[in-house]
Every structure is written in structure tokens, then in C-alpha cells.
Design a protein around this motif. Structure first.
Motif, PDB file in Angstrom:
ATOM      1  N   ASP A 159      13.996  57.869  16.827  1.00  0.00           N
ATOM      2  CA  ASP A 159      13.798  59.192  15.428  1.00  0.00           C
ATOM      3  C   ASP A 159      13.435  60.052  16.019  1.00  0.00           C
ATOM      4  OD1 ASP A 159      13.904  60.164  12.764  1.00  0.00           O
ATOM      5  OD2 ASP A 159      11.657  59.465  12.617  1.00  0.00           O
ATOM      6  N   ALA A 160      14.087  61.049  16.753  1.00  0.00           N
ATOM      7  CA  ALA A 160      13.894  62.292  17.847  1.00  0.00           C
ATOM      8  C   ALA A 160      13.635  63.272  16.684  1.00  0.00           C
ATOM      9  CB  ALA A 160      15.003  62.691  18.729  1.00  0.00           C
ATOM     10  N   HIS A 161      14.693  63.240  15.579  1.00  0.00           N
ATOM     11  CA  HIS A 161      14.806  64.892  14.658  1.00  0.00           C
ATOM     12  C   HIS A 161      13.064  64.700  14.011  1.00  0.00           C
ATOM     13  CE1 HIS A 161      18.901  64.682  16.087  1.00  0.00           C
ATOM     14  NE2 HIS A 161      18.163  66.399  16.006  1.00  0.00           N
ATOM     15  N   GLY A 162      12.751  63.433  14.130  1.00  0.00           N
ATOM     16  CA  GLY A 162      11.820  62.844  12.639  1.00  0.00           C
ATOM     17  C   GLY A 162      10.263  63.195  13.489  1.00  0.00           C
ATOM     18  N   ILE A 163      10.315  63.018  15.188  1.00  0.00           N
ATOM     19  CA  ILE A 163       8.995  63.012  15.860  1.00  0.00           C
ATOM     20  C   ILE A 163       8.991  65.461  15.356  1.00  0.00           C
ATOM     21  CG2 ILE A 163       8.272  63.875  17.607  1.00  0.00           C
ATOM     22  CD1 ILE A 163       9.132  60.436  18.397  1.00  0.00           C
ATOM     23  N   VAL A 164      10.253  65.557  15.675  1.00  0.00           N
ATOM     24  CA  VAL A 164       9.524  67.140  15.893  1.00  0.00           C
ATOM     25  C   VAL A 164       9.751  67.332  14.410  1.00  0.00           C
ATOM     26  CG1 VAL A 164      11.136  69.562  16.148  1.00  0.00           C
ATOM     27  CG2 VAL A 164      11.729  67.377  17.527  1.00  0.00           C
ATOM     28  N   ARG A 165      10.516  66.747  13.359  1.00  0.00           N
ATOM     29  CA  ARG A 165      10.219  67.611  11.696  1.00  0.00           C
ATOM     30  C   ARG A 165       8.604  66.723  11.860  1.00  0.00           C
ATOM     31  NH1 ARG A 165      14.221  64.996   9.896  1.00  0.00           N
ATOM     32  NH2 ARG A 165      12.652  63.424   9.245  1.00  0.00           N
ATOM     33  N   GLY A 166       8.456  66.313  12.164  1.00  0.00           N
ATOM     34  CA  GLY A 166       6.534  65.836  12.066  1.00  0.00           C
ATOM     35  C   GLY A 166       5.719  67.297  12.269  1.00  0.00           C
ATOM     36  N   LEU A 167       6.011  67.280  13.170  1.00  0.00           N
ATOM     37  CA  LEU A 167       5.139  68.314  14.703  1.00  0.00           C
ATOM     38  C   LEU A 167       5.198  69.251  14.036  1.00  0.00           C
ATOM     39  CD1 LEU A 167       6.038  67.495  18.552  1.00  0.00           C
ATOM     40  CD2 LEU A 167       3.583  66.910  16.627  1.00  0.00           C
ATOM     41  N   VAL A 168       6.419  69.808  13.051  1.00  0.00           N
ATOM     42  CA  VAL A 168       6.782  71.324  12.948  1.00  0.00           C
ATOM     43  C   VAL A 168       5.851  71.127  11.552  1.00  0.00           C
ATOM     44  CG1 VAL A 168       8.817  72.065  11.518  1.00  0.00           C
ATOM     45  CG2 VAL A 168       8.866  72.104  13.825  1.00  0.00           C
ATOM     46  N   GLU A 169       5.528  70.158  10.518  1.00  0.00           N
ATOM     47  CA  GLU A 169       5.160  70.065   9.670  1.00  0.00           C
ATOM     48  C   GLU A 169       3.650  70.751   9.571  1.00  0.00           C
ATOM     49  OE1 GLU A 169       6.296  66.733   7.577  1.00  0.00           O
ATOM     50  OE2 GLU A 169       8.558  67.449   6.908  1.00  0.00           O
ATOM     51  N   THR A 170       2.813  70.226  10.619  1.00  0.00           N
ATOM     52  CA  THR A 170       1.218  70.063  11.168  1.00  0.00           C
ATOM     53  C   THR A 170       1.357  72.491  11.484  1.00  0.00           C
ATOM     54  OG1 THR A 170       1.742  69.968  13.195  1.00  0.00           O
ATOM     55  CG2 THR A 170       1.471  68.048  12.323  1.00  0.00           C
ATOM     56  N   LEU A 171       2.502  72.748  11.777  1.00  0.00           N
ATOM     57  CA  LEU A 171       2.064  74.553  11.935  1.00  0.00           C
ATOM     58  C   LEU A 171       1.966  75.254  10.780  1.00  0.00           C
ATOM     59  CD1 LEU A 171       4.467  74.024  15.438  1.00  0.00           C
ATOM     60  CD2 LEU A 171       1.784  73.805  15.325  1.00  0.00           C
ATOM     61  N   PRO A 172       1.434  76.167  10.900  1.00  0.00           N
ATOM     62  CA  PRO A 172       1.370  77.192   9.382  1.00  0.00           C
ATOM     63  C   PRO A 172       2.602  77.831   9.417  1.00  0.00           C
ATOM     64  CG  PRO A 172      -0.206  78.044  11.203  1.00  0.00           C
ATOM     65  CD  PRO A 172       0.173  76.342  11.484  1.00  0.00           C
ATOM     66  N   SER A 173       3.025  78.637   9.066  1.00  0.00           N
ATOM     67  CA  SER A 173       4.254  79.861   7.804  1.00  0.00           C
ATOM     68  C   SER A 173       3.068  80.774   9.514  1.00  0.00           C
ATOM     69  CB  SER A 173       3.429  80.768   7.389  1.00  0.00           C
ATOM     70  OG  SER A 173       5.162  81.450   7.565  1.00  0.00           O
ATOM     71  N   GLY A 174       4.604  81.160  10.298  1.00  0.00           N
ATOM     72  CA  GLY A 174       4.435  81.513  11.455  1.00  0.00           C
ATOM     73  C   GLY A 174       4.579  81.584  12.234  1.00  0.00           C
ATOM     74  N   SER A 175       4.631  80.029  12.700  1.00  0.00           N
ATOM     75  CA  SER A 175       4.197  79.306  13.934  1.00  0.00           C
ATOM     76  C   SER A 175       5.397  79.683  14.036  1.00  0.00           C
ATOM     77  CB  SER A 175       3.834  77.971  13.946  1.00  0.00           C
ATOM     78  OG  SER A 175       2.264  78.215  13.154  1.00  0.00           O
ATOM     79  N   TYR A 176       6.364  79.130  15.496  1.00  0.00           N
ATOM     80  CA  TYR A 176       7.510  78.452  15.721  1.00  0.00           C
ATOM     81  C   TYR A 176       7.532  77.792  16.764  1.00  0.00           C
ATOM     82  CZ  TYR A 176       7.977  84.170  15.362  1.00  0.00           C
ATOM     83  OH  TYR A 176       8.165  85.299  15.147  1.00  0.00           O
ATOM     84  N   LEU A 177       9.031  77.126  17.065  1.00  0.00           N
ATOM     85  CA  LEU A 177       9.430  75.956  17.340  1.00  0.00           C
ATOM     86  C   LEU A 177      10.193  77.071  18.368  1.00  0.00           C
ATOM     87  CD1 LEU A 177       9.706  73.309  18.666  1.00  0.00           C
ATOM     88  CD2 LEU A 177      12.397  73.553  16.768  1.00  0.00           C
ATOM     89  N   ILE A 178       9.753  77.306  20.278  1.00  0.00           N
ATOM     90  CA  ILE A 178      10.391  76.661  21.495  1.00  0.00           C
ATOM     91  C   ILE A 178      10.366  75.355  21.845  1.00  0.00           C
ATOM     92  CG2 ILE A 178      10.274  77.600  23.488  1.00  0.00           C
ATOM     93  CD1 ILE A 178       7.879  78.566  23.863  1.00  0.00           C
ATOM     94  N   LEU A 179      12.640  74.893  21.832  1.00  0.00           N
ATOM     95  CA  LEU A 179      13.303  74.268  22.508  1.00  0.00           C
ATOM     96  C   LEU A 179      14.561  74.119  23.081  1.00  0.00           C
ATOM     97  CD1 LEU A 179      14.200  70.854  20.029  1.00  0.00           C
ATOM     98  CD2 LEU A 179      15.963  71.659  21.078  1.00  0.00           C
ATOM     99  N   SER A 180      14.656  73.351  24.120  1.00  0.00           N
ATOM    100  CA  SER A 180      15.861  72.863  24.764  1.00  0.00           C
ATOM    101  C   SER A 180      16.426  71.819  24.814  1.00  0.00           C
ATOM    102  CB  SER A 180      15.302  73.606  26.453  1.00  0.00           C
ATOM    103  OG  SER A 180      14.576  73.689  26.912  1.00  0.00           O
ATOM    104  N   HIS A 181      17.562  71.414  25.334  1.00  0.00           N
ATOM    105  CA  HIS A 181      18.545  70.578  25.297  1.00  0.00           C
ATOM    106  C   HIS A 181      19.096  70.474  25.809  1.00  0.00           C
ATOM    107  CE1 HIS A 181      19.649  66.774  23.349  1.00  0.00           C
ATOM    108  NE2 HIS A 181      18.017  66.662  22.580  1.00  0.00           N
TER     109      HIS A 181
END
Length: 262
Positions: free
Chosen positions: A166-188
Motif C-alpha cells: 500500500d505505497a500510496h496509502g502510506i504516503v496519503r496517511g503521512l500527508v494527512e498528519t501535516l497541516p495546511s501549508g506543508s509540502y511533499l517532496i518526492l522522487s521516484h
């Protein structure tokens, strides 16, 4: 910096580890023969990819620090290679606070010595796997204020997590812990830019006991669902620059992006 008060975990030198293979690709010395064996079998472009990926991280972290982001959670840190993320951002914001997390015990050994913050800021290292996201966030809260924006850095990490995990679910769960104005940096790593090369890399890692899940562009873009991609959007690692034209003109098999959390 401080680390969790736990006995140092043992290092398994009988199996290759992604962090140590990556260290070898970057020309580092903190790896073992089993890791070197994997690295030597990889196509020469793999070294280019490791370098390009690292340079993307430098540009993205520096740009975010210049936008006033002073908190970073870097999961899948890898073996410290200067300049490290905290050095990049603390050159811009000396008081920046950075939490690193990785699941390789050798990273902990080096983190204790090398991931040292400027006096005005702070660094912390967590021994954990990205699949232990709840634990990482809980422990990161001791250093980071999750009521203020945090930059979540997942650099060349999620292609080591399969769809079954569940790679996408893991990232979604992490993002949901962050407040508005936060950022995701990702390379793949991509499966569709240079398919034959990607297949060769996946096969060689598999011989070392490491399973890879390279993905096509639409599947990488899914990691950013519901977020606002920063221009130039999801592009190759060498094409990403939010501060003007990309510094190099070079082919890359790595997708990269930075997105703002609404």
C-alpha cells in the motif's frame, strides 16, 4: 542531536540494503561487499540516477527553506552524504529543525556522528521503516511542531514499497498528519521513461534480495493526489527547478515533484 535510548540494532551484512547500495552508487565507502555486488551489476546509468536524485533533493530543500519552511521530516534518509538535508536548509534558515528516519542500523551509527545541527536549530534521527508511519510521526512530534508547516521528504524511497504494501496509502496517511501549508517532496524511479533500463535495474536488485516497484508516470502522480504541485510540476529530476530554468540538461529516469498541502 539525540537518538532514541535503545540498544544499537545489529547490522545484517549478509543481505544488500537499499541505503548501502545507494551509498555505493554515490561513491561512498559505508557499504559491504554484498551491497557493492549489487551496485556493480547495475547499468552505469544507475550512478547518474543517484547523483541526479541527490541534486534534486538539494534544490527542493533549499527552495522550500527560502519560502520560509523551517521544519523537515526526511524519511528514507540513507547514509549521510554531505551536504545533508539539514545542512542545506540550515544554510538558509539556521534555526530549521530536521527529523531523519531510516530503517538501516548503519544509518543510525553514522547519524549519531554526522547529522549534527547548527546550534540555533535541531536534528533528530529515528530508527524506523516508512511502513511504521504512525510511530515515525509520533516520535517526530518531540522535535517538530505539527501545528505549523512541515516539509515531508520521500526521496527515492517509495519505489521500494510495493502496491501490496500500500505505497500510496502510506504516503496519503503521512500527508494527512501535516497541516495546511506543508509540502511533499518526492522522487521516484520510472518504469516508462527507459523501460529496458528500468527492467535491468529491477532484475539486478532482485538478485540481491531487494524488491523494487518502479512505476509509470500516472502511478507516481497519484502520490500527489489532492495536493497542489509546484511549477514545473511532476517532471524528471534534472528538469525540476522552482527557482528558474533547470541547472542541467540531462536525461533522467527519475520523476520528481514538490507539492503544497492544502
Amino acid at each position: 542531536m539525540t537518538t532514541d535510548a535503545q540498544p544499537p540494532p545489529s547490522i545484517d551484512t549478509s543481505r544488500a540494503h537499499p541505503a548501502r547500495v545507494y551509498d555505493w552508487l554515490l561513491g561512498g565507502k559505508d557499504n559491504y561487499p554484498v551491497d557493492e555486488a549489487v551496485g556493480e551489476r547495475l547499468p552505469p546509468e544507475a550512478r547518474d540516477g543517484a547523483r541526479q536524485n541527490r541534486q534534486f533533493m538539494h534544490r527542493a530543500a533549499a527552495w522550500l527553506a527560502a519560502q520560509g519552511i523551517d521544519q523537515f521530516l526526511d524519511i528514507g534518509t540513507g547514509i549521510p552524504t554531505e551536504p545533508n538535508l539539514h545542512q542545506i536548509v540550515q544554510n538558509v534558515v539556521p534555526s530549521a529543525r530536521v527529523v531523519y528516519a531510516d530503517n538501516d542500523p548503519i544509518v543510525l551509527r553514522h547519524a549519531e556522528a554526522l547529522l549534527v545541527s547548527r546550534p540555533q536549530g535541531a536534528t533528530e534521527y529515528i530508527q524506523a521503516d516508512v511502513r511504521e508511519a504512525d510511530s515515525i510521526v509520533r516520535r517526530a512530534r518531540h522535535v517538530l511542531d505539527f501545528e505549523r508547516p512541515v516539509a515531508l521528504s520521500l526521496i527515492a524511497l517509495m519505489h521500494f514499497i510495493t502496491d501490496e504494501q500500500d505505497a500510496h496509502g502510506i504516503v496519503r496517511g503521512l500527508v494527512e498528519t501535516l497541516p495546511s501549508g506543508s509540502y511533499l517532496i518526492l522522487s521516484h524511479a520510472s518504469s516508462d521513461l527507459f523501460p529496458e533500463l528500468s527492467d535491468a535495474v529491477v532484475a539486478e536488485y532482485a538478485k540481491g534480495g531487494i524488491k523494487l516497484a518502479f512505476r509509470p508516470r500516472p502511478e507516481v502522480e497519484r502520490f500527489f493526489d489532492g495536493l497542489d504541485l509546484v511549477p514545473p510540476g511532476l517532471v524528471t529530476a534534472t528538469d525540476w527547478s522552482a527557482a528558474g530554468p533547470a541547472p542541467v540538461s540531462e536525461e533522467s529516469g527519475i520523476y520528481a515533484g514538490v507539492a503544497r498541502i492544502r
